[in-house]
Design a protein around this motif. Structure first.
Motif, mmCIF file in Angstrom:
data_model
loop_
_atom_site.group_PDB
_atom_site.id
_atom_site.type_symbol
_atom_site.label_atom_id
_atom_site.label_comp_id
_atom_site.label_asym_id
_atom_site.label_seq_id
_atom_site.Cartn_x
_atom_site.Cartn_y
_atom_site.Cartn_z
ATOM 1 N N LEU A 462 -0.359 -29.746 -36.111
ATOM 2 C CA LEU A 462 -1.051 -29.247 -34.543
ATOM 3 C C LEU A 462 -2.148 -28.459 -34.942
ATOM 4 C CD1 LEU A 462 2.141 -27.959 -32.724
ATOM 5 C CD2 LEU A 462 0.908 -30.130 -32.178
ATOM 6 N N TYR A 463 -2.369 -28.284 -36.271
ATOM 7 C CA TYR A 463 -3.228 -26.931 -36.165
ATOM 8 C C TYR A 463 -4.241 -26.964 -37.405
ATOM 9 C CZ TYR A 463 -0.257 -24.273 -33.212
ATOM 10 O OH TYR A 463 0.468 -23.818 -31.946
ATOM 11 N N TYR A 464 -4.144 -28.239 -38.306
ATOM 12 C CA TYR A 464 -4.972 -28.383 -39.373
ATOM 13 C C TYR A 464 -5.864 -29.461 -39.280
ATOM 14 C CZ TYR A 464 -2.178 -25.588 -42.756
ATOM 15 O OH TYR A 464 -1.692 -24.557 -43.350
ATOM 16 N N PRO A 465 -7.245 -29.254 -38.840
ATOM 17 C CA PRO A 465 -8.351 -30.197 -38.602
ATOM 18 C C PRO A 465 -8.590 -30.839 -39.964
ATOM 19 C CG PRO A 465 -9.194 -27.937 -38.572
ATOM 20 C CD PRO A 465 -7.771 -27.884 -38.720
ATOM 21 N N GLU A 466 -8.977 -32.193 -40.053
ATOM 22 C CA GLU A 466 -9.515 -32.989 -41.029
ATOM 23 C C GLU A 466 -10.755 -32.412 -41.282
ATOM 24 O OE1 GLU A 466 -9.445 -34.366 -44.011
ATOM 25 O OE2 GLU A 466 -7.789 -35.228 -43.155
ATOM 26 N N ASP A 476 -18.595 -25.963 -39.674
ATOM 27 C CA ASP A 476 -18.828 -24.860 -38.687
ATOM 28 C C ASP A 476 -19.049 -25.534 -37.189
ATOM 29 O OD1 ASP A 476 -18.863 -22.976 -40.661
ATOM 30 O OD2 ASP A 476 -20.953 -23.137 -40.982
ATOM 31 N N ILE A 477 -19.687 -26.659 -37.434
ATOM 32 C CA ILE A 477 -19.905 -27.526 -36.059
ATOM 33 C C ILE A 477 -18.668 -27.895 -35.248
ATOM 34 C CG2 ILE A 477 -20.952 -29.480 -35.012
ATOM 35 C CD1 ILE A 477 -22.901 -27.441 -36.142
ATOM 36 N N ILE A 478 -17.675 -27.966 -36.101
ATOM 37 C CA ILE A 478 -16.259 -28.725 -35.850
ATOM 38 C C ILE A 478 -15.605 -27.561 -34.885
ATOM 39 C CG2 ILE A 478 -13.887 -29.043 -36.388
ATOM 40 C CD1 ILE A 478 -14.960 -30.858 -38.672
ATOM 41 N N PHE A 479 -15.661 -26.095 -35.401
ATOM 42 C CA PHE A 479 -15.193 -25.162 -34.767
ATOM 43 C C PHE A 479 -15.927 -24.805 -33.611
ATOM 44 C CE2 PHE A 479 -12.914 -25.089 -38.860
ATOM 45 C CZ PHE A 479 -11.548 -24.765 -38.206
ATOM 46 N N ALA A 480 -17.119 -24.912 -33.508
ATOM 47 C CA ALA A 480 -18.054 -24.386 -32.458
ATOM 48 C C ALA A 480 -17.625 -25.392 -31.332
ATOM 49 C CB ALA A 480 -19.306 -24.388 -32.623
ATOM 50 N N LYS A 481 -17.638 -26.651 -31.662
ATOM 51 C CA LYS A 481 -17.344 -27.804 -30.723
ATOM 52 C C LYS A 481 -16.032 -27.531 -29.936
ATOM 53 C CE LYS A 481 -16.719 -32.790 -30.262
ATOM 54 N NZ LYS A 481 -17.594 -32.998 -29.323
ATOM 55 N N GLY A 482 -14.941 -27.384 -31.074
ATOM 56 C CA GLY A 482 -13.614 -27.080 -30.352
ATOM 57 C C GLY A 482 -13.424 -25.842 -29.330
ATOM 58 N N TYR A 483 -14.260 -24.589 -29.826
ATOM 59 C CA TYR A 483 -14.330 -23.431 -28.740
ATOM 60 C C TYR A 483 -15.159 -23.786 -27.503
ATOM 61 C CZ TYR A 483 -14.977 -18.718 -27.402
ATOM 62 O OH TYR A 483 -15.261 -17.587 -26.825
ATOM 63 N N LEU A 484 -16.206 -24.216 -27.910
ATOM 64 C CA LEU A 484 -17.243 -24.090 -26.792
ATOM 65 C C LEU A 484 -16.957 -25.608 -25.513
ATOM 66 C CD1 LEU A 484 -20.738 -23.807 -28.435
ATOM 67 C CD2 LEU A 484 -19.509 -22.197 -26.783
ATOM 68 N N GLU A 485 -16.291 -26.467 -26.149
ATOM 69 C CA GLU A 485 -15.766 -27.647 -25.302
ATOM 70 C C GLU A 485 -14.148 -27.607 -24.851
ATOM 71 O OE1 GLU A 485 -17.039 -31.534 -26.483
ATOM 72 O OE2 GLU A 485 -18.813 -30.562 -27.504
ATOM 73 N N ASN A 486 -13.711 -26.282 -25.074
ATOM 74 C CA ASN A 486 -12.285 -26.202 -24.895
ATOM 75 C C ASN A 486 -11.487 -27.234 -25.333
ATOM 76 O OD1 ASN A 486 -10.271 -24.570 -23.788
ATOM 77 N ND2 ASN A 486 -10.321 -25.434 -21.702
ATOM 78 N N LYS A 494 -11.842 -34.832 -35.105
ATOM 79 C CA LYS A 494 -11.520 -36.417 -35.024
ATOM 80 C C LYS A 494 -12.791 -36.903 -34.125
ATOM 81 C CE LYS A 494 -6.416 -36.664 -34.980
ATOM 82 N NZ LYS A 494 -5.312 -37.280 -34.229
ATOM 83 N N GLU A 495 -13.252 -36.280 -33.121
ATOM 84 C CA GLU A 495 -14.294 -36.551 -32.152
ATOM 85 C C GLU A 495 -15.639 -36.654 -32.718
ATOM 86 O OE1 GLU A 495 -14.012 -35.183 -28.281
ATOM 87 O OE2 GLU A 495 -11.810 -36.148 -27.726
ATOM 88 N N LEU A 496 -15.898 -35.531 -33.453
ATOM 89 C CA LEU A 496 -17.090 -35.224 -34.117
ATOM 90 C C LEU A 496 -17.631 -36.394 -34.962
ATOM 91 C CD1 LEU A 496 -19.523 -33.429 -33.784
ATOM 92 C CD2 LEU A 496 -18.706 -32.241 -35.901
ATOM 93 N N PRO A 497 -18.606 -37.226 -34.981
ATOM 94 C CA PRO A 497 -18.935 -38.234 -35.927
ATOM 95 C C PRO A 497 -19.556 -37.725 -36.979
ATOM 96 C CG PRO A 497 -20.742 -38.157 -34.327
ATOM 97 C CD PRO A 497 -19.631 -37.238 -33.886
#
Length: 544
Positions: A462-466, A476-486, A494-497
């Protein structure tokens, strides 16, 4: 205090450290970093073949047939490691990665000397305990620093492999310790325990001396507002001159990452902030995986494998030592598998596979110990072997890699130290309670570890991103994407290329990482292309 590392330049203006540049320099950095974990593994395994030995027990009579004293003498090392990690948490960012490693190796050498020089009639047990604590203190500094140093000096394409090699080499250190213990057991009484402990000095000297000539982490230099030195190190690691386009671009990305985290000076308060940087969440991911590694029972097997065979299965001391050495061969062999899988399979799948395998191995062990017969106990021995195989392939290296790469540059040093504090705190706990636990209920010990390993699985899922194949700034971009895009951070990963350096720079601008922002995320209302100044203007100059 050691002076700054010196470098030279060739006719093309390419910097060299220790006469090396490019791939050769990166290789030397990795070799020395790996040697630090080889020493860690050796010291982790050396007591296993000594603690129940007749000669050792005669010299330190408190440990003879006393499970609590055996646990204490072994586990006090973890207390030293814990104190070293706390020291690094408090002062590591000020000292720097390179100087911290030199300091840690030097302290370990001093601790070894204290351990091997006690004599009967002069409180030998107290001196040995002090030496174990001092050695642990140095190791706590090194294990808090080396993965971070390696991560900050590596490329995204091989960072996972290199730190996995570091983690996996722990098994080779334990393997070496087991067989030296076994060989020394046939020597003179003084040799049986003094030589295996003294042998650690060889690794300590190699690390301390060689690190004098190696560069500092370029990201640490940049965070301390020393960009010229950072550019020199980046150029040396890439094997090119400081004005090369790739060096300039990478330096710019690192600088943007530092500014996005509100500057290079990391306060303790920053560890507990959220927002698009998600410092607290990322620190807890590192802390949790180090906690899981220890509470899963690894050191109950590594430290006490001969003891487990003697008490739970009923073998002789000599056979238990021999089986322990064979077990370490299995351990080291399977530790190498992560080197080939870490970038292909990824962190998440290896975490999950390891948890399932360790859980089932513990189920096998406690099930076979319940009948209390020697024939059934053989099955428990098989379970110990399968456990160490799964652990070596997965949970051995991964908790040293994940915190070093999951945390942002602003908090990486302190957050990685906190995760290492977690490791040594629970390492001490498990090492201390295992002998009394086994003495009261041998199969109950393994039932406990089976349940604990099963509980890891949903948390990881549930909580460990790849993070495989990602640059440190890309994470850093992964966590910004998750936060800003809820969205969940697992989904964001998974979604960030996969992004190139140029694309990372563009994404950083899209998410507002080129300017200082609020740590707690007050700028969440800003759209991805909206600048901080625009948002301030739209709110009458007030950022809310």
């Amino acid at each position: 205090m050691v002076l700054k590392a010196r470098f030279s330049e060739d006719a093309q203006g390419v910097p060299h450290y220790s006469g090396l540049t490019g791939r050769k320099l990166s290789t030397l950095v990795s070799v020395i970093a790996t040697s630090g974990f080889l020493l860690f593994g050796y010291d982790q395994g050396v007591m296993s073949g000594i603690i129940t030995g007749r000669d050792f027990n005669n010299y330190f009579p408190q440990t003879r047939n006393n499970a609590t004293w055996q646990a204490f003498v072994t586990a006090i090392y973890e207390v030293g490691c814990l104190l070293g990690a706390i020291f690094q948490l408090c002062l590591g960012d000020r000292i720097g990665r390179r100087r911290s490693i030199i300091l840690g190796a030097t302290i370990m050498i001093v601790g070894v000397v204290i351990q091997v020089t006690p004599f009967t009639g002069s409180s030998p047990t107290a001196q040995f305990i002090i030496g174990r604590t001092v050695t642990g203190f140095g190791n706590g500094i090194n294990t808090s620093t080396i993965p971070t140093y390696q991560a900050e000096c590596s490329k995204s394409t091989n960072r996972g492999l290199l730190i996995c090699i570091e983690g996996g080499i722990v098994a080779f250190g334990s393997l070496l310790a087991y067989w030296i213990d076994y060989g020394a057991s046939y020597g003179p009484s003084e040799l049986t325990w003094r030589f295996p402990i003294a042998f650690q000095v060889v690794f300590g000297i190699i690390i301390a001396v060689t690190m004098i000539w190696l560069p500092e982490s370029p990201r640490w230099l940049m965070s301390r507002d020393r960009p010229d030195e950072a550019m020199t190190v980046l150029a040396a690691l890439q094997g090119t001159h400081r004005d090369h386009e790739d060096v300039q671009l990478q330096a710019g990305i690192i600088s943007d990452s530092i500014r996005a985290s509100a500057g290079g000076a990391s306060s303790y308060k920053a560890l507990f902030t959220g927002g698009k940087s998600q410092h607290f969440r990322r620190m807890m991911l590192g802390v949790s995986c180090q906690f899981f590694q220890q509470i899963g029972g690894c050191n109950a097997v590594i430290y006490y494998f001969p003891l487990l065979f003697e008490t739970s299965i009923g073998t002789s001391h000599s056979l238990a030592l021999l089986l322990g050495g064979i077990n370490m061969v299995v351990y080291a062999t399977f530790a190498t598998t992560s080197w080939f899988l870490i970038e292909r399979v990824g962190r998440r799948k290896l975490f999950l596979a390891g948890s399932i395998g360790q859980c089932l191995s513990m189920v096998l062990i406690f099930s076979c110990l319940i009948p209390g017969t020697s024939s059934a106990a053989v099955g428990a021995g098989v379970g110990l072997f399968t456990y160490i195989a799964f652990f070596g392939a997965t949970w051995l290296p991964l908790p040293w890699l994940y915190p070093a790469e999951i945390n942002p540059i602003k908090t990486r040093g302190k957050a990685n130290a906190v995760s290492t504090v977690s490791n040594w705190l629970w390492n001490f706990t498990v090492v201390m309670f295992t002998p009394p636990f086994i003495a009261s209920s041998d199969w109950g010990t393994y039932l406990f570890f089976a349940i604990v390993n099963a509980l890891f699985i949903p948390v990881i899922y549930l909580y460990y991103p790849e993070t495989a194949g990602r640059s440190l700034e890309e994470i850093d971009i992964i966590f910004a994407k998750g936060y800003l895009e809820n969205m969940t951070y697992v989904r964001a990963a998974k979604e960030l290329p996969s992004l190139s350096n140029e694309e990372v720079d563009l994404k950083a601008r899209e998410y507002g990482f080129v300017s200082d922002d609020d740590e707690a995320g007050q700028l969440k209302d800003a759209q991805y292309g909206e600048k901080e100044a625009d948002l301030a203007a739209n709110t009458g100059g007030l950022q809310v």
